[in-house]
Enzyme design. Structure first.
Site: not given
Ligand code: SAM
Length: 296
Positions: A48, A103, A123, A154-155, A172, A179
């Site tokens: 991203q 974050d 993450e 990947d989660g 979260d 992703p």
């Molecule tokens: N507080 C935030 C919001 O709702 O606006 C979300 C917090 S956090 C920054 C979201 C994180 O999820 C991102 O850093 C992103 O890279 C991560 N993410 C997205 N898809 C993912 C996946 N498949 N596995 C693990 N992490 C993932």
């Protein structure tokens, strides 16, 4: 520029010229707008676009693929509510998993609970963690706690391949595009259910009931097919579209209100929380009528 008092032409300063605004649009019909003092950092990761902007109102903020995620001066509501509500509905949460959350705000709040023995964060984008560590030292402080274990990946893959189980799993995640899209699907929620201890709890950010009603409706329908207890709670988050944000509390056993751990709440040092308290815990489950109708 014309000086209003003297009616003379005045030399413009750079402050007058710098008039840059960040707007996050909602379906091209409305938007949330912030005055930007400067663009601090910008990069493209494998997953991203990542920007750090400095806003006039909330200080430095993390923007992923054009969506504002967190700001150093925001109320903290999102990260406090996604962590303390489930942690204080479970009598003894020891093993916690956070999926997403790069974050660091969620992990930092989770680790305010001394009973938590380990908090694993999975993450997908290590650049998010790297950039946030650089710009948000307080928010990311939990990532350096010895109880924190960081997995980059990947989660979905992690959940499907691990044989570990957890007392609490927190999703979260960013919005259900890119992703994170598959992690809003029923099959993923079923895999999360399978990795919970028998009395485990899952909490997921579930978007804005006002702006994303179709996503919310589908998500809660799926969750109710899997979990015996599914309750929505919400918070006021002025930096997110519509400012009205929701979370899905999903559990096998514990109810978020009937099982609220009042004694542990009183003993836990949450003095630096800006939003969460015992009254907000209870009040956040009260829903407007149009949301009740949506979830029927
Ligand atoms: N507080 C935030 C919001 O709702 O606006 C979300 C917090 S956090 C920054 C979201 C994180 O999820 C991102 O850093 C992103 O890279 C991560 N993410 C997205 N898809 C993912 C996946 N498949 N596995 C693990 N992490 C993932």
């Amino acid at each position: 520029m014309i000086d209003q008092k003297s009616n003379q032409i005045k030399e413009e300063s750079m402050d007058d010229l710098w008039n840059v605004w960040f707007t996050e649009l909602h379906e091209g019909k409305s938007g949330l707008t912030f005055k930007v003092n400067r663009l601090v950092e910008s990069l493209q990761s494998d997953f991203q676009r990542i920007d750090i902007i400095e806003t006039e109102e909330y200080g430095k903020a993390l923007v992923l693929y054009g969506s504002l995620m967190v700001a150093e001066g925001d109320t903290g509501a999102y990260n406090e509510m996604i962590s303390h509500v489930p942690l204080l509905a479970h009598p003894d949460p020891k093993e916690v998993l956070v999926i997403g959350g790069g974050d660091g705000g969620c992990v930092t709040n989770v680790l305010k609970h001394p009973g938590v023995k380990r908090c694993t964060i999975c993450e997908i984008d290590e650049k998010v963690i790297e950039v946030c560590r650089r710009h948000f030292p307080k928010l990311t402080s939990g990532l350096d706690d010895p109880r924190c274990r960081i997995k980059i990946g990947d989660g979905k893959k992690f959940i499907e391949t691990t044989d570990e189980t957890f007392d609490l799993i927190i999703l979260d995640l960013s919005d259900p595009i890119g992703p994170a899209a598959e992690l809003f699907q029923k099959s993923f929620h079923q895999s999360v259910f399978d990795r919970l201890n028998p009395d485990g709890i899952m909490v997921a950010q579930s978007e804005s009931p006002l702006f994303n009603p179709e996503t919310v409706k589908a998500m809660y329908g799926n969750l109710r097919d899997i979990f015996p207890i599914v309750e929505m709670y919400s918070c006021l988050m002025p930096i997110y579209p519509s400012s009205f944000w929701s979370f899905a509390f999903c559990s096998n056993k514990y109810h978020p209100l009937k099982d609220f751990q009042a004694d542990r709440y009183a003993q836990t040092d949450l003095s630096d929380c800006n939003y969460y308290n015992d009254e907000i815990h209870k009040g956040s489950f009260a829903l407007p009528q149009y949301v009740r109708e949506l979830l029927k």
